[in-house]
Design a protein around this motif. Structure first.
Motif, mmCIF file in Angstrom:
data_model
loop_
_atom_site.group_PDB
_atom_site.id
_atom_site.type_symbol
_atom_site.label_atom_id
_atom_site.label_comp_id
_atom_site.label_asym_id
_atom_site.label_seq_id
_atom_site.Cartn_x
_atom_site.Cartn_y
_atom_site.Cartn_z
ATOM 1 N N GLY A 119 0.790 -1.224 0.000
ATOM 2 C CA GLY A 119 0.000 0.000 0.000
ATOM 3 C C GLY A 119 0.820 1.270 0.000
ATOM 4 O O GLY A 119 0.299 2.346 -0.274
ATOM 5 N N PHE A 120 2.099 1.173 0.302
ATOM 6 C CA PHE A 120 2.950 2.359 0.381
ATOM 7 C C PHE A 120 3.095 3.030 -0.981
ATOM 8 O O PHE A 120 2.755 4.196 -1.162
ATOM 9 C CB PHE A 120 4.325 1.964 0.938
ATOM 10 C CG PHE A 120 5.308 3.086 1.033
ATOM 11 C CD1 PHE A 120 5.151 4.078 1.980
ATOM 12 C CD2 PHE A 120 6.388 3.152 0.165
ATOM 13 C CE1 PHE A 120 6.063 5.119 2.061
ATOM 14 C CE2 PHE A 120 7.297 4.176 0.246
ATOM 15 C CZ PHE A 120 7.136 5.167 1.198
ATOM 16 N N TYR A 121 3.590 2.290 -1.967
ATOM 17 C CA TYR A 121 3.783 2.850 -3.303
ATOM 18 C C TYR A 121 2.449 3.096 -4.007
ATOM 19 O O TYR A 121 2.346 4.001 -4.836
ATOM 20 C CB TYR A 121 4.664 1.937 -4.157
ATOM 21 C CG TYR A 121 6.106 1.914 -3.725
ATOM 22 C CD1 TYR A 121 6.913 3.018 -3.922
ATOM 23 C CD2 TYR A 121 6.653 0.797 -3.119
ATOM 24 C CE1 TYR A 121 8.243 3.002 -3.528
ATOM 25 C CE2 TYR A 121 7.974 0.779 -2.721
ATOM 26 C CZ TYR A 121 8.760 1.880 -2.926
ATOM 27 O OH TYR A 121 10.076 1.870 -2.535
ATOM 28 N N SER A 122 1.439 2.300 -3.678
ATOM 29 C CA SER A 122 0.146 2.497 -4.327
ATOM 30 C C SER A 122 -0.480 3.821 -3.904
ATOM 31 O O SER A 122 -1.053 4.531 -4.743
ATOM 32 C CB SER A 122 -0.793 1.331 -4.036
ATOM 33 O OG SER A 122 -0.957 1.149 -2.657
ATOM 34 N N LEU A 123 -0.374 4.175 -2.643
ATOM 35 C CA LEU A 123 -0.901 5.476 -2.203
ATOM 36 C C LEU A 123 -0.092 6.633 -2.779
ATOM 37 O O LEU A 123 -0.663 7.636 -3.220
ATOM 38 C CB LEU A 123 -0.923 5.553 -0.679
ATOM 39 C CG LEU A 123 -2.005 4.745 0.012
ATOM 40 C CD1 LEU A 123 -1.857 4.833 1.516
ATOM 41 C CD2 LEU A 123 -3.376 5.205 -0.418
ATOM 42 N N LEU A 124 1.228 6.489 -2.791
ATOM 43 C CA LEU A 124 2.056 7.541 -3.380
ATOM 44 C C LEU A 124 1.775 7.712 -4.868
ATOM 45 O O LEU A 124 1.683 8.824 -5.376
ATOM 46 C CB LEU A 124 3.539 7.248 -3.156
ATOM 47 C CG LEU A 124 4.076 7.455 -1.747
ATOM 48 C CD1 LEU A 124 5.526 7.030 -1.665
ATOM 49 C CD2 LEU A 124 3.920 8.882 -1.305
ATOM 50 N N GLY A 125 1.625 6.599 -5.591
ATOM 51 C CA GLY A 125 1.309 6.652 -7.015
ATOM 52 C C GLY A 125 -0.058 7.265 -7.274
ATOM 53 O O GLY A 125 -0.244 8.036 -8.218
ATOM 54 N N MET A 126 -1.024 6.915 -6.431
ATOM 55 C CA MET A 126 -2.362 7.473 -6.581
ATOM 56 C C MET A 126 -2.348 8.985 -6.356
ATOM 57 O O MET A 126 -2.931 9.739 -7.137
ATOM 58 C CB MET A 126 -3.321 6.815 -5.599
ATOM 59 C CG MET A 126 -4.754 7.317 -5.723
ATOM 60 S SD MET A 126 -5.859 6.599 -4.513
ATOM 61 C CE MET A 126 -5.287 7.389 -3.018
ATOM 62 N N TYR A 127 -1.681 9.434 -5.298
ATOM 63 C CA TYR A 127 -1.605 10.874 -5.032
ATOM 64 C C TYR A 127 -0.841 11.606 -6.130
ATOM 65 O O TYR A 127 -1.202 12.714 -6.513
ATOM 66 C CB TYR A 127 -0.973 11.150 -3.671
ATOM 67 C CG TYR A 127 -1.864 10.771 -2.516
ATOM 68 C CD1 TYR A 127 -3.214 11.080 -2.521
ATOM 69 C CD2 TYR A 127 -1.361 10.096 -1.421
ATOM 70 C CE1 TYR A 127 -4.031 10.724 -1.476
ATOM 71 C CE2 TYR A 127 -2.168 9.739 -0.367
ATOM 72 C CZ TYR A 127 -3.501 10.060 -0.397
ATOM 73 O OH TYR A 127 -4.313 9.708 0.652
ATOM 74 N N LEU A 128 0.209 10.984 -6.664
ATOM 75 C CA LEU A 128 0.965 11.590 -7.758
ATOM 76 C C LEU A 128 0.082 11.767 -8.983
ATOM 77 O O LEU A 128 0.045 12.841 -9.591
ATOM 78 C CB LEU A 128 2.192 10.740 -8.092
ATOM 79 C CG LEU A 128 3.053 11.223 -9.251
ATOM 80 C CD1 LEU A 128 3.758 12.511 -8.880
ATOM 81 C CD2 LEU A 128 4.056 10.161 -9.629
#
Length: 171
Positions: free
Chosen positions: A72-81
């Motif tokens: 979930g770490f990279y998925s949240l960062l990617g979503m916000y990006l």
């Protein structure tokens, strides 16, 4: 809609394969480009914040699954990006290479510095200068160069998707 999902799925699969295999052999200064970030930025600029957020979430989730650290770490960062970059797409001329290079460079710096800070904050030894000089800045330059090729490909795909959407309308 189904055609768009199929095209995105094929492109995502190809990017994941390239990212995890070929790019390990073409490192510059021991840094490889992050094609997943470039893809999120490209989709967000061309298609908007909703599709950018969805693609960012999916690519981040795949990166989470491949790294195996925190789900979930990279998925949240990617979503916000994708959400942030996509929110400015209506204000800019989207098919300009300089806009893409600029957003890729700035977004890569912010994204990678955020990853560095969040992953090293528990250690208590955050060195901004080291990370910027040796990791983040070279990767941002590399991503900006790689964004030109990906942007050309995604523009062609985007035009086909929009053409298919126009031809399928009944009004």
């Amino acid at each position: 809609m189904r055609v768009t999902v199929l095209i995105y799925s094929a492109c995502i699969t190809l990017l994941i394969l390239i990212q995890s295999t070929v790019l390990d052999y073409i490192k510059v200064f021991n840094v490889k480009p992050n094609l997943l970030i470039v893809a999120v930025i490209t989709v967000a600029l061309l298609r908007g914040n909703v599709e950018g957020a969805v693609v960012g979430f999916v690519l981040g989730l795949l990166q989470d699954a491949s790294s195996g650290k925190i789900l979930g770490f990279y998925s949240l960062l990617g979503m916000y990006l994708g959400l942030i970059v996509g929110s400015v797409n209506k204000r800019l001329y989207r098919e300009n290479f300089f806009v893409m290079i600029f957003f890729t460079f700035i977004s890569s710096i912010l994204y990678e510095e955020t990853v560095y800070i969040l992953l090293t904050i528990s250690k208590g030894n955050i060195d901004f200068v080291y990370s910027l000089k040796n990791i983040v800045f070279p990767e941002a330059v590399y991503n900006s160069v790689a964004s030109i090729l990906i942007y050309i490909i995604v523009i062609k795909i985007n035009k086909k998707i929009e053409g298919a959407a126009k031809s399928s309308r009944k009004y």
